[in-house]
Design a protein around this motif. Sequence first.
Motif, PDB file in Angstrom:
ATOM      1  N   ALA A 148       0.799  -1.226   0.000  1.00 44.02           N
ATOM      2  CA  ALA A 148       0.000   0.000   0.000  1.00 44.02           C
ATOM      3  C   ALA A 148       0.831   1.276   0.000  1.00 44.02           C
ATOM      4  CB  ALA A 148      -0.934   0.003   1.215  1.00 44.02           C
ATOM      5  N   GLY A 149       2.103   1.181   0.353  1.00 43.56           N
ATOM      6  CA  GLY A 149       2.883   2.388   0.608  1.00 43.56           C
ATOM      7  C   GLY A 149       3.212   3.246  -0.595  1.00 43.56           C
ATOM      8  N   LEU A 150       2.977   2.747  -1.813  1.00 42.72           N
ATOM      9  CA  LEU A 150       3.306   3.519  -3.009  1.00 42.72           C
ATOM     10  C   LEU A 150       2.101   4.298  -3.539  1.00 42.72           C
ATOM     11  CD1 LEU A 150       5.347   0.795  -4.949  1.00 42.72           C
ATOM     12  CD2 LEU A 150       6.149   2.421  -3.225  1.00 42.72           C
ATOM     13  N   ARG A 151       0.963   4.129  -2.912  1.00 48.01           N
ATOM     14  CA  ARG A 151      -0.282   4.708  -3.408  1.00 48.01           C
ATOM     15  C   ARG A 151      -0.912   5.618  -2.368  1.00 48.01           C
ATOM     16  NH1 ARG A 151      -5.731   1.129  -4.650  1.00 48.01           N
ATOM     17  NH2 ARG A 151      -6.668   2.504  -6.237  1.00 48.01           N
ATOM     18  N   ALA A 152      -1.450   6.740  -2.825  1.00 42.05           N
ATOM     19  CA  ALA A 152      -2.208   7.642  -1.963  1.00 42.05           C
ATOM     20  C   ALA A 152      -3.689   7.519  -2.313  1.00 42.05           C
ATOM     21  CB  ALA A 152      -1.745   9.081  -2.138  1.00 42.05           C
ATOM     22  N   PRO A 167       3.836  17.150   1.131  1.00 40.66           N
ATOM     23  CA  PRO A 167       3.893  17.920  -0.115  1.00 40.66           C
ATOM     24  C   PRO A 167       2.987  17.299  -1.182  1.00 40.66           C
ATOM     25  CG  PRO A 167       6.095  17.370   0.689  1.00 40.66           C
ATOM     26  CD  PRO A 167       5.131  16.517   1.442  1.00 40.66           C
ATOM     27  N   LEU A 168       2.211  18.126  -1.864  1.00 43.62           N
ATOM     28  CA  LEU A 168       1.346  17.697  -2.951  1.00 43.62           C
ATOM     29  C   LEU A 168       1.924  18.217  -4.257  1.00 43.62           C
ATOM     30  CD1 LEU A 168      -2.086  18.526  -1.284  1.00 43.62           C
ATOM     31  CD2 LEU A 168      -1.156  16.241  -1.684  1.00 43.62           C
ATOM     32  N   HIS A 169       2.150  17.307  -5.196  1.00 45.46           N
ATOM     33  CA  HIS A 169       2.802  17.671  -6.453  1.00 45.46           C
ATOM     34  C   HIS A 169       1.851  17.486  -7.618  1.00 45.46           C
ATOM     35  CE1 HIS A 169       5.424  16.099  -9.936  1.00 45.46           C
ATOM     36  NE2 HIS A 169       5.201  17.382 -10.098  1.00 45.46           N
ATOM     37  N   ASP A 170       1.519  18.567  -8.292  1.00 49.16           N
ATOM     38  CA  ASP A 170       0.693  18.545  -9.492  1.00 49.16           C
ATOM     39  C   ASP A 170       1.610  18.390 -10.698  1.00 49.16           C
ATOM     40  OD1 ASP A 170      -0.982  19.082 -11.674  1.00 49.16           O
ATOM     41  OD2 ASP A 170      -2.185  20.524 -10.553  1.00 49.16           O
ATOM     42  N   ALA A 171       1.490  17.246 -11.394  1.00 49.39           N
ATOM     43  CA  ALA A 171       2.388  16.937 -12.504  1.00 49.39           C
ATOM     44  C   ALA A 171       1.884  17.448 -13.848  1.00 49.39           C
ATOM     45  CB  ALA A 171       2.594  15.421 -12.582  1.00 49.39           C
ATOM     46  N   THR A 238      -5.507  11.691 -14.269  1.00 44.94           N
ATOM     47  CA  THR A 238      -5.923  10.296 -14.168  1.00 44.94           C
ATOM     48  C   THR A 238      -4.808   9.365 -13.690  1.00 44.94           C
ATOM     49  OG1 THR A 238      -5.350   9.791 -16.474  1.00 44.94           O
ATOM     50  CG2 THR A 238      -7.585  10.624 -16.059  1.00 44.94           C
ATOM     51  N   GLY A 239      -3.777   9.908 -13.067  1.00 43.63           N
ATOM     52  CA  GLY A 239      -2.697   9.065 -12.570  1.00 43.63           C
ATOM     53  C   GLY A 239      -1.735   8.571 -13.632  1.00 43.63           C
ATOM     54  N   TYR A 261      -1.143   9.300  -6.416  1.00 44.98           N
ATOM     55  CA  TYR A 261      -2.591   9.373  -6.214  1.00 44.98           C
ATOM     56  C   TYR A 261      -3.250   9.056  -7.543  1.00 44.98           C
ATOM     57  CZ  TYR A 261      -7.204  11.525  -5.388  1.00 44.98           C
ATOM     58  OH  TYR A 261      -8.557  11.763  -5.290  1.00 44.98           O
ATOM     59  N   ASP A 262      -3.632   7.792  -7.715  1.00 48.08           N
ATOM     60  CA  ASP A 262      -4.151   7.372  -9.014  1.00 48.08           C
ATOM     61  C   ASP A 262      -5.525   7.982  -9.315  1.00 48.08           C
ATOM     62  OD1 ASP A 262      -5.096   5.737  -6.935  1.00 48.08           O
ATOM     63  OD2 ASP A 262      -5.439   4.020  -8.233  1.00 48.08           O
TER      64      ASP A 262
END
Length: 280
Positions: A148-152, A167-171, A238-239, A261-262
């Motif tokens: 689970a640790g790779l997903r928000a 931190p929240l990163h908008d790609a 959409t991840g 965050y998918d």
Amino acid sequence: MTDSSISPLVDTSWLTSRLDSPGIVVLDVRTPPAGGFVPGAVHSDYATAGWRTVVGGGAGMLPEPGVLAGLIGGLGIGNGDHVVLVAAGANASDMGNATRVYWTFKMLGHDAVSVLDGGFAAWVAAGGPVTPEPAVRKSTSFATHPRAGLRATVEDVEAAVKAGPVPLHDARSAEQFAGKAKSPQARAPGTIPGAVNLDIAPLFSAAEHRFATPDAVKAMADRAGLPLRDQPITFCNTGHLASVSWFALSEIAGVPGVRLYDGSMSEWSADPERPLQTEG
């Protein structure tokens, strides 16, 4: 990075020297494939094969482990195989075909996975051999060991917005981040409150057929004001794009605890009660 013995990125010379190795499976995830295939590669169309699914408001969600196990096993990939993922290599977004599937394998507990740096374009540019059709492997079983640790989750993001300091990163592009443009997958323009923008485009050079170096990735994050601590969460619409930044930050630069965050903006914006931030 979850397993330092497997390189996240391999180049064309590495793959050339191992094409006939029985434990190597080349998985072509181009949409659509064009110009042939790396010899021995199996093909699974990233857009249509079922690597992502719709759940609630999220348009690019991770399917259930059992569904993915059937997809992967049906391609003839077993738990003892080292999977090398091939995208077209046209740009950073295109490399997302490979990085999102890479993240999926990692989420399923399969660490023997790498991305061919530069994709099929790099293979052709290096003079690698090409076959007209993909290979077909005998179906096998693929056991998943989800982590689970790779997903928000959306709950993780809500907590980050409310309390920080994650931190929240908008790609996405600067225009979408500012709310001046909107993807069809998002209900409304804007970004998640408190997010920092780092467009993924500079993370991969199509001309040089390679991802940015670890130092370059860290420098880009620093210029964008993105802290590389406290388990950053990266997202897009959409991840997909976010998988490129996740890969660059986590697997190339070695930043610990980065989560994808998918659900991204398609899920976040689907609920009008969730806040959105725009410039001006």
